[in-house]
Write a protein that holds these residues in place. Structure first.
Motif, short mmCIF file in Angstrom:
data_model
loop_
_atom_site.label_atom_id
_atom_site.label_comp_id
_atom_site.label_asym_id
_atom_site.label_seq_id
_atom_site.Cartn_x
_atom_site.Cartn_y
_atom_site.Cartn_z
N THR A 56 0.12 -1.55 5.15
CA THR A 56 0.96 -1.57 3.81
C THR A 56 0.57 -0.44 2.88
OG1 THR A 56 -0.66 -2.84 2.81
CG2 THR A 56 1.32 -4.07 3.87
N ARG A 57 -0.33 0.20 3.02
CA ARG A 57 -0.65 1.35 2.53
C ARG A 57 -1.05 2.63 3.30
NH1 ARG A 57 -1.76 -2.55 -1.25
NH2 ARG A 57 -1.03 -2.50 -3.22
N PRO B 246 4.76 1.62 -0.10
CA PRO B 246 4.62 0.14 -0.70
C PRO B 246 5.52 -0.19 -1.85
CG PRO B 246 2.56 0.98 -0.99
CD PRO B 246 3.31 2.27 -0.55
#
Length: 292
Positions: free
Chosen positions: A84-85, A259
């Motif tokens: 997600t990052r 994100p």
């Protein structure tokens, strides 16, 4: 005992990728509870062992295909692998697409019977979002293989909804438009159970959410009610959301815009999947507030 009856009672084996993540841990626990042999694929076996992760820990580097010769005899691969990052210099394409493609190739080469993958709900509404496009590219590759496949598409996790609680703690919740977009987030344990059921049933796709459907405004109210504070809500024009989506890649680095663009895209669509599970977001918020 006949050979057929021996086969019927044989313990099945699942390889779970992304096993140290939030959902991965729940998947490991779910399959162990169901009596499966679990191979938890991890990047650092020592670190995973210290965290108490169950199953047989198998150290691999999914971005390096040569490390994935660990699936012989497995009946199923479940991948909750993704980022997600962005970190370690890896992009969404490197992990959400290529690392999963490496897992898929290894599963096919080892004769694994089924491959299950955790995607996102309503991916078709999020064009131009790098995270989602990498995941969608992998799903398209998965569909082109002969392996039986199940794609799990969750609406969002309880942990994602903590942003509403955090905003309420700060005194104000900000939402876009009229606040009537709907979603039904799901707890990781309920998602793991629903995913395992869908895989066992041979479903091709599972659009899945939790038992309770909320509008964004209702989520804000729930957060303030949990904190026992009066609701203070600010509605921002949805055009602002769309404008920020357009300019983010040009004004922020990829690890920020990635994100953020996913979050803003999801905020602009209804994210309601099939209703599964027994855990409720109100209880989760109370646990967060009371420290249970």
């Amino acid at each position: 005992m006949t050979k057929q009856s021996e086969k019927d009672i044989a313990v099945k084996t699942v390889c779970i990728a992304g096993a140290t993540g939030y959902l991965g841990r729940h998947l490991v626990r779910e399959y162990l509870d169901r009596g499966w042999q679990v191979r938890a694929l991890v990047r650092d076996r020592v670190k995973a062992a210290k965290s108490g992760l169950g199953g047989t820990l198998v150290e691999v580097q999914p971005t390096r295909a040569e490390t994935l010769g660990v699936m012989a005899g497995a009946d199923l691969v479940v991948s909750a692998l993704g980022i997600t990052r962005q970190r370690d210099g890896l992009s969404y394409r490197d992990v959400d697409y290529q690392a999963n493609a490496n897992l898929l190739d290894a599963a096919c080469a080892s004769g694994v019977g089924r491959f299950a993958y955790v995607h996102v709900l309503n991916a078709q509404t999020m064009r131009g979002v790098s995270l989602v496009e990498a995941k969608q590219a992998f799903v398209e590759r998965l569909r082109q293989t002969d392996i039986a496949a199940t794609v799990i598409c969750p609406s969002g996790f309880f942990s994602d909804m903590e942003d509403f609680l955090n905003m309420a703690r700060g005194g104000r919740v900000w939402i876009f438009g009229d606040g009537q977009r709907r979603l039904n987030p799901i707890h990781g344990a309920d998602l793991a159970s629903a995913a395992a059921d869908a895989i066992e049933a041979g479903r091709v796709e599972l659009p899945v959410g939790g038992p309770d459907v909320f509008t964004h405004e209702e989520l804000a109210r729930l957060a303030f009610d949990t904190l026992e504070r009066p609701m203070r809500l600010t509605r921002l024009p949805d055009g602002l959301r769309r404008a920020v989506l357009a300019i983010l890649p040009y004004v922020t680095p990829a690890h920020v815009s990635g994100p953020a663009r996913f979050f803003l895209s999801a905020m602009g669509a209804d994210m309601v999947g099939e209703r599964h599970g027994k855990r409720h977001l109100a209880d989760h918020f109370r646990q967060m507030v009371n420290g249970d």
